[in-house]
Design a protein around this motif. Structure first.
Motif, PDB file in Angstrom:
ATOM      1  N   LEU A   1      29.333  46.615  49.832  1.00  0.00           N
ATOM      2  CA  LEU A   1      30.267  47.722  49.671  1.00  0.00           C
ATOM      3  C   LEU A   1      29.896  48.621  48.494  1.00  0.00           C
ATOM      4  CD1 LEU A   1      33.618  45.804  50.327  1.00  0.00           C
ATOM      5  CD2 LEU A   1      32.458  47.396  51.877  1.00  0.00           C
ATOM      6  N   GLY A   2      28.713  48.392  47.943  1.00  0.00           N
ATOM      7  CA  GLY A   2      28.263  49.198  46.810  1.00  0.00           C
ATOM      8  C   GLY A   2      28.798  48.711  45.482  1.00  0.00           C
ATOM      9  N   GLY A   3      29.190  47.431  45.431  1.00  0.00           N
ATOM     10  CA  GLY A   3      29.789  46.883  44.223  1.00  0.00           C
ATOM     11  C   GLY A   3      28.838  46.024  43.411  1.00  0.00           C
ATOM     12  N   THR A   4      29.408  45.222  42.529  1.00  0.00           N
ATOM     13  CA  THR A   4      28.658  44.345  41.640  1.00  0.00           C
ATOM     14  C   THR A   4      29.213  42.934  41.734  1.00  0.00           C
ATOM     15  OG1 THR A   4      28.083  43.896  39.316  1.00  0.00           O
ATOM     16  CG2 THR A   4      30.158  45.019  39.714  1.00  0.00           C
ATOM     17  N   ILE A   5      28.375  41.947  41.420  1.00  0.00           N
ATOM     18  CA  ILE A   5      28.778  40.552  41.582  1.00  0.00           C
ATOM     19  C   ILE A   5      29.739  40.076  40.505  1.00  0.00           C
ATOM     20  CG2 ILE A   5      26.672  39.917  42.808  1.00  0.00           C
ATOM     21  CD1 ILE A   5      25.728  38.702  40.056  1.00  0.00           C
ATOM     22  N   THR A   6      29.914  40.838  39.441  1.00  0.00           N
ATOM     23  CA  THR A   6      30.884  40.447  38.424  1.00  0.00           C
ATOM     24  C   THR A   6      31.374  41.669  37.662  1.00  0.00           C
ATOM     25  OG1 THR A   6      31.299  39.136  36.420  1.00  0.00           O
ATOM     26  CG2 THR A   6      29.020  39.845  36.811  1.00  0.00           C
ATOM     27  N   GLY A   7      32.683  41.760  37.542  1.00  0.00           N
ATOM     28  CA  GLY A   7      33.272  42.856  36.792  1.00  0.00           C
ATOM     29  C   GLY A   7      33.663  42.466  35.393  1.00  0.00           C
ATOM     30  N   GLU A   8      33.919  41.131  35.176  1.00  0.00           N
ATOM     31  CA  GLU A   8      34.374  40.722  33.848  1.00  0.00           C
ATOM     32  C   GLU A   8      34.186  39.233  33.559  1.00  0.00           C
ATOM     33  OE1 GLU A   8      38.451  41.943  33.770  1.00  0.00           O
ATOM     34  OE2 GLU A   8      39.098  40.508  35.301  1.00  0.00           O
TER      35      GLU A   8
ATOM     36  N   GLY B   1      38.819  48.745  40.466  1.00  0.00           N
ATOM     37  CA  GLY B   1      38.138  48.134  41.601  1.00  0.00           C
ATOM     38  C   GLY B   1      37.690  46.701  41.384  1.00  0.00           C
ATOM     39  N   ASN B   2      38.094  46.082  40.288  1.00  0.00           N
ATOM     40  CA  ASN B   2      37.686  44.703  39.985  1.00  0.00           C
ATOM     41  C   ASN B   2      38.644  43.724  40.659  1.00  0.00           C
ATOM     42  OD1 ASN B   2      36.955  42.905  36.852  1.00  0.00           O
ATOM     43  ND2 ASN B   2      36.423  42.452  38.961  1.00  0.00           N
ATOM     44  N   MET B   3      38.161  43.080  41.720  1.00  0.00           N
ATOM     45  CA  MET B   3      39.002  42.205  42.530  1.00  0.00           C
ATOM     46  C   MET B   3      38.676  40.730  42.261  1.00  0.00           C
ATOM     47  SD  MET B   3      41.026  44.150  44.368  1.00  0.00           S
ATOM     48  CE  MET B   3      41.158  45.148  42.893  1.00  0.00           C
ATOM     49  N   HIS B   4      39.700  39.894  42.411  1.00  0.00           N
ATOM     50  CA  HIS B   4      39.549  38.451  42.201  1.00  0.00           C
ATOM     51  C   HIS B   4      39.997  37.672  43.437  1.00  0.00           C
ATOM     52  CE1 HIS B   4      38.478  39.247  38.111  1.00  0.00           C
ATOM     53  NE2 HIS B   4      39.656  39.737  37.810  1.00  0.00           N
TER      54      HIS B   4
ATOM     55  N   ASP C   1      34.855  37.132  41.416  1.00  0.00           N
ATOM     56  CA  ASP C   1      35.002  38.273  40.514  1.00  0.00           C
ATOM     57  C   ASP C   1      34.017  39.347  40.940  1.00  0.00           C
ATOM     58  OD1 ASP C   1      35.326  39.885  38.113  1.00  0.00           O
ATOM     59  OD2 ASP C   1      33.550  38.894  37.328  1.00  0.00           O
ATOM     60  N   VAL C   2      34.444  40.187  41.849  1.00  0.00           N
ATOM     61  CA  VAL C   2      33.569  41.266  42.298  1.00  0.00           C
ATOM     62  C   VAL C   2      34.252  42.597  42.006  1.00  0.00           C
ATOM     63  CG1 VAL C   2      32.406  39.934  44.080  1.00  0.00           C
ATOM     64  CG2 VAL C   2      34.494  41.155  44.646  1.00  0.00           C
ATOM     65  N   CYS C   3      33.444  43.597  41.718  1.00  0.00           N
ATOM     66  CA  CYS C   3      33.976  44.924  41.447  1.00  0.00           C
ATOM     67  C   CYS C   3      33.362  45.892  42.453  1.00  0.00           C
ATOM     68  CB  CYS C   3      33.639  45.347  40.017  1.00  0.00           C
ATOM     69  SG  CYS C   3      34.518  46.826  39.479  1.00  0.00           S
ATOM     70  N   VAL C   4      34.199  46.633  43.135  1.00  0.00           N
ATOM     71  CA  VAL C   4      33.735  47.564  44.156  1.00  0.00           C
ATOM     72  C   VAL C   4      34.267  48.953  43.828  1.00  0.00           C
ATOM     73  CG1 VAL C   4      33.618  45.801  45.958  1.00  0.00           C
ATOM     74  CG2 VAL C   4      35.738  47.096  45.648  1.00  0.00           C
ATOM     75  N   PRO C   5      33.675  49.999  44.403  1.00  0.00           N
ATOM     76  CA  PRO C   5      34.273  51.328  44.248  1.00  0.00           C
ATOM     77  C   PRO C   5      35.727  51.291  44.688  1.00  0.00           C
ATOM     78  CG  PRO C   5      32.101  51.496  45.271  1.00  0.00           C
ATOM     79  CD  PRO C   5      32.431  50.035  45.224  1.00  0.00           C
ATOM     80  N   ARG C   6      36.562  52.025  44.001  1.00  0.00           N
ATOM     81  CA  ARG C   6      37.999  51.932  44.285  1.00  0.00           C
ATOM     82  C   ARG C   6      38.337  52.320  45.716  1.00  0.00           C
ATOM     83  NH1 ARG C   6      39.270  54.709  38.525  1.00  0.00           N
ATOM     84  NH2 ARG C   6      37.444  55.864  39.253  1.00  0.00           N
ATOM     85  N   THR C   7      37.499  53.143  46.326  1.00  0.00           N
ATOM     86  CA  THR C   7      37.727  53.518  47.724  1.00  0.00           C
ATOM     87  C   THR C   7      37.391  52.384  48.688  1.00  0.00           C
ATOM     88  OG1 THR C   7      35.507  54.478  47.739  1.00  0.00           O
ATOM     89  CG2 THR C   7      37.356  55.977  47.344  1.00  0.00           C
ATOM     90  N   LYS C   8      36.798  51.304  48.170  1.00  0.00           N
ATOM     91  CA  LYS C   8      36.398  50.184  49.021  1.00  0.00           C
ATOM     92  C   LYS C   8      37.271  48.944  48.825  1.00  0.00           C
ATOM     93  CE  LYS C   8      32.800  52.295  50.821  1.00  0.00           C
ATOM     94  NZ  LYS C   8      32.723  52.611  52.263  1.00  0.00           N
ATOM     95  N   ILE C   9      38.338  49.054  48.043  1.00  0.00           N
ATOM     96  CA  ILE C   9      39.204  47.900  47.799  1.00  0.00           C
ATOM     97  C   ILE C   9      39.763  47.346  49.104  1.00  0.00           C
ATOM     98  CG2 ILE C   9      41.423  47.194  46.805  1.00  0.00           C
ATOM     99  CD1 ILE C   9      40.832  49.052  44.445  1.00  0.00           C
ATOM    100  N   VAL C  10      40.211  48.226  49.973  1.00  0.00           N
ATOM    101  CA  VAL C  10      40.788  47.787  51.253  1.00  0.00           C
ATOM    102  C   VAL C  10      39.745  47.067  52.095  1.00  0.00           C
ATOM    103  CG1 VAL C  10      41.800  48.579  53.409  1.00  0.00           C
ATOM    104  CG2 VAL C  10      42.536  49.584  51.251  1.00  0.00           C
TER     105      VAL C  10
ATOM    106  N   ALA D   1      28.311  38.628  48.729  1.00  0.00           N
ATOM    107  CA  ALA D   1      27.512  39.460  49.634  1.00  0.00           C
ATOM    108  C   ALA D   1      28.321  40.662  50.110  1.00  0.00           C
ATOM    109  CB  ALA D   1      27.037  38.629  50.826  1.00  0.00           C
ATOM    110  N   LEU D   2      29.584  40.429  50.403  1.00  0.00           N
ATOM    111  CA  LEU D   2      30.464  41.516  50.831  1.00  0.00           C
ATOM    112  C   LEU D   2      30.584  42.566  49.732  1.00  0.00           C
ATOM    113  CD1 LEU D   2      32.591  42.786  52.740  1.00  0.00           C
ATOM    114  CD2 LEU D   2      34.288  41.248  51.682  1.00  0.00           C
ATOM    115  N   GLY D   3      30.797  42.112  48.491  1.00  0.00           N
ATOM    116  CA  GLY D   3      30.926  43.046  47.380  1.00  0.00           C
ATOM    117  C   GLY D   3      29.696  43.915  47.215  1.00  0.00           C
ATOM    118  N   LEU D   4      28.512  43.305  47.288  1.00  0.00           N
ATOM    119  CA  LEU D   4      27.272  44.081  47.180  1.00  0.00           C
ATOM    120  C   LEU D   4      27.132  45.060  48.334  1.00  0.00           C
ATOM    121  CD1 LEU D   4      24.654  41.428  45.958  1.00  0.00           C
ATOM    122  CD2 LEU D   4      25.715  43.255  44.634  1.00  0.00           C
TER     123      LEU D   4
END
Length: 463
Positions: free
Chosen positions: A412-419, A379-382, A344-353, A407-410
């Motif tokens: 990319l400027g993301g967070t370790i948990t979106g929900e 941007g919350n990916m599972h 459960d990582v959340c990244v900026p929407r421009t980083k989903i790919v 580690a990848l999520g972080l």
């Protein structure tokens, strides 16, 4: 523990023998949630209070005896936040399941934590109202668990996460006192925002016994658009343009090639993606009438411009429901291919790919299947890892993949948990994300509200 018999006797006196479970064959069912890799222990007892006063009695009894408490809802969590530790009391809130009030004129509801999310949604719908948060397990997860983890769902892109629908709470604190936070008004800024402090605290600060929730007018029946892309990168371009152009669909979900394939096999149907589809984008608009038609037409054009091989829009409820069912069925479909654990990582929407591509590389490196679905709108990916739980080697590889995805999520400027929350599986990663000062503040808040480390010790972070 010399005080153990006295604690059990006191709990039985307060709740009655039927509400205090001590048989290990029974309490084992309450040891953990749905995250298989998170550690868990064996509880001393499981208690099922049926009133706020009984919750207070449990807290006071455990506080006097120095016995930790792990609050728990239905157990649908995916971070180990409700997992028992050895010799704790698991406090289950499912008997506190009353919808106390539905105030149609002020668009709010007052509910106890054991109310099932879907039951609340159905109840308020009869009054022409809508409770937006819709986690994937909405048909059995409880409001208390949703509050504890600040759960999200498919509709977050338009309606936000659980905290965006919470006006106030009642919480039993570590000394057994009852704290009331928030208000029933639309606006209110008196004092610290204690309501948001407790939402997402994973049972580490108190036991939520009631919530005042904001409701929305019931939306129009949604129109649904599905677009198939030859590669995830093309879908990512579409998502970026949707955001840039200011469109706010009520739902925008993405499925990678692996997810598409397993769902089509599982449901024995074709999603219209065609052979070799790299990604599927699923959008809905619940604005109704011409507004919805314009929104979906604009989404269609964006997807076509981004290189979609197929774009299809329907206002047929059954067809739209089938497409949404396909998105919700991903985890069940993966279960037929082995054991699974979902990240459960959340990244900026421009980083989903970039996240999807990174997960493909991680899957190749560890030799396991990793399927990616998620809420493209926020941007919350599972990423979900499929492995064989009977193989120690594959369990180790699953842990490795799980950590690599975080580690990848972080990176990319993301967070370790979106929900899903931090729970008992991401403590190390919380410290990496928040840093030394952030963790110090967390510990100081915990110490101020729970000086004896009574509530859910070891979840989120160690004191």
């Amino acid at each position: 523990m010399s005080e153990t018999p006295a604690v059990i006797d006191r709990l039985v006196a307060a709740l009655g023998p039927a509400a205090v479970l001590t048989d290990p064959d029974v309490t084992s069912a309450y040891q953990r949630d749905m995250m298989p890799l998170a550690p868990h222990g064996s509880p001393l007892a499981v208690v099922l209070p049926a009133s706020v006063e009984q919750v207070q009695e449990v807290v006071r009894a455990c506080a006097d005896a120095g016995v930790p408490i792990v609050p728990r809802g239905a157990g649908s969590g995916l971070s180990g936040a409700a997992n028992a530790i050895d010799d704790c009391v698991v406090l289950v809130t499912t008997k506190l399941n009353e919808i106390v009030e539905i105030d149609q004129d002020n668009r709010l509801a007052v509910v106890q934590p054991g109310v099932v999310n879907l039951d609340l949604r159905n109840a308020v719908e009869k009054n022409g109202l809508f409770y937006p948060p819709d986690p994937a397990s909405y048909d059995w997860c409880t409001i208390g668990g949703n509050l504890a983890t600040n759960a999200g769902g498919l509709c977050c892109v338009k309606y936000g996460v659980t905290s965006d629908s919470v006006l106030g709470l009642e919480v039993v604190l570590a000394d057994g006192s009852l704290l009331r936070t928030g208000r029933r008004t639309v606006k209110g800024v008196a004092g610290y925002d204690l309501t948001k402090l407790f939402v997402g605290s994973e049972g580490t600060l108190g036991v939520i016994t009631s919530a005042t929730l904001a409701l929305k007018p019931i939306p129009q029946a949604p129109g649904t658009m599905v677009a198939a892309f030859p590669a995830a990168s093309a879908a990512g371009v579409a998502v970026t343009r949707v955001v840039r152009e200011g469109l706010v669909p009520s739902l925008m979900e993405i499925m990678d090639a692996t997810s598409i394939a397993v769902v089509e096999t599982y449901l024995k149907t074709e999603l219209g993606a065609g052979k070799g589809a790299g990604a599927l984008l699923l959008c809905q608009s619940d604005s109704g009438g011409e507004v919805a038609r314009r929104e979906l037409a604009a989404l269609e054009q964006i997807c076509t411009d981004a290189g979609a091989d197929l774009v299809h829009t329907t206002f047929d409820a059954a067809e739209g429901g089938m497409l949404l069912k396909a998105r919700r069925a991903v985890l069940m479909a993966l279960e037929e291919h082995g054991d699974w654990m979902t990240d459960d990582v959340c990244v900026p929407r421009t980083k989903i790919v970039d996240l999807i591509g990174g997960c493909e590389r991680i899957a190749a490196e560890v030799g396991l299947t990793v399927a990616v679905v998620g809420h493209a709108g926020d941007g919350n990916m599972h990423p979900t890892i499929v492995y064989d739980a009977s193989s120690a080697e594959q369990v180790a590889l699953a842990h490795k993949a799980f950590a690599a995805i975080l580690a990848l999520g972080l990176s990319l400027g993301g967070t370790i948990t979106g929900e899903h929350g931090v729970g008992k599986i991401k403590q190390e990663w919380l410290a990496r994300e928040l840093g030394e000062v952030g963790m110090r503040v967390h510990r100081e808040i915990k110490k101020a509200l729970d000086p004896g480390n009574l509530f859910n010790p070891g979840s989120m972070f160690s004191v």
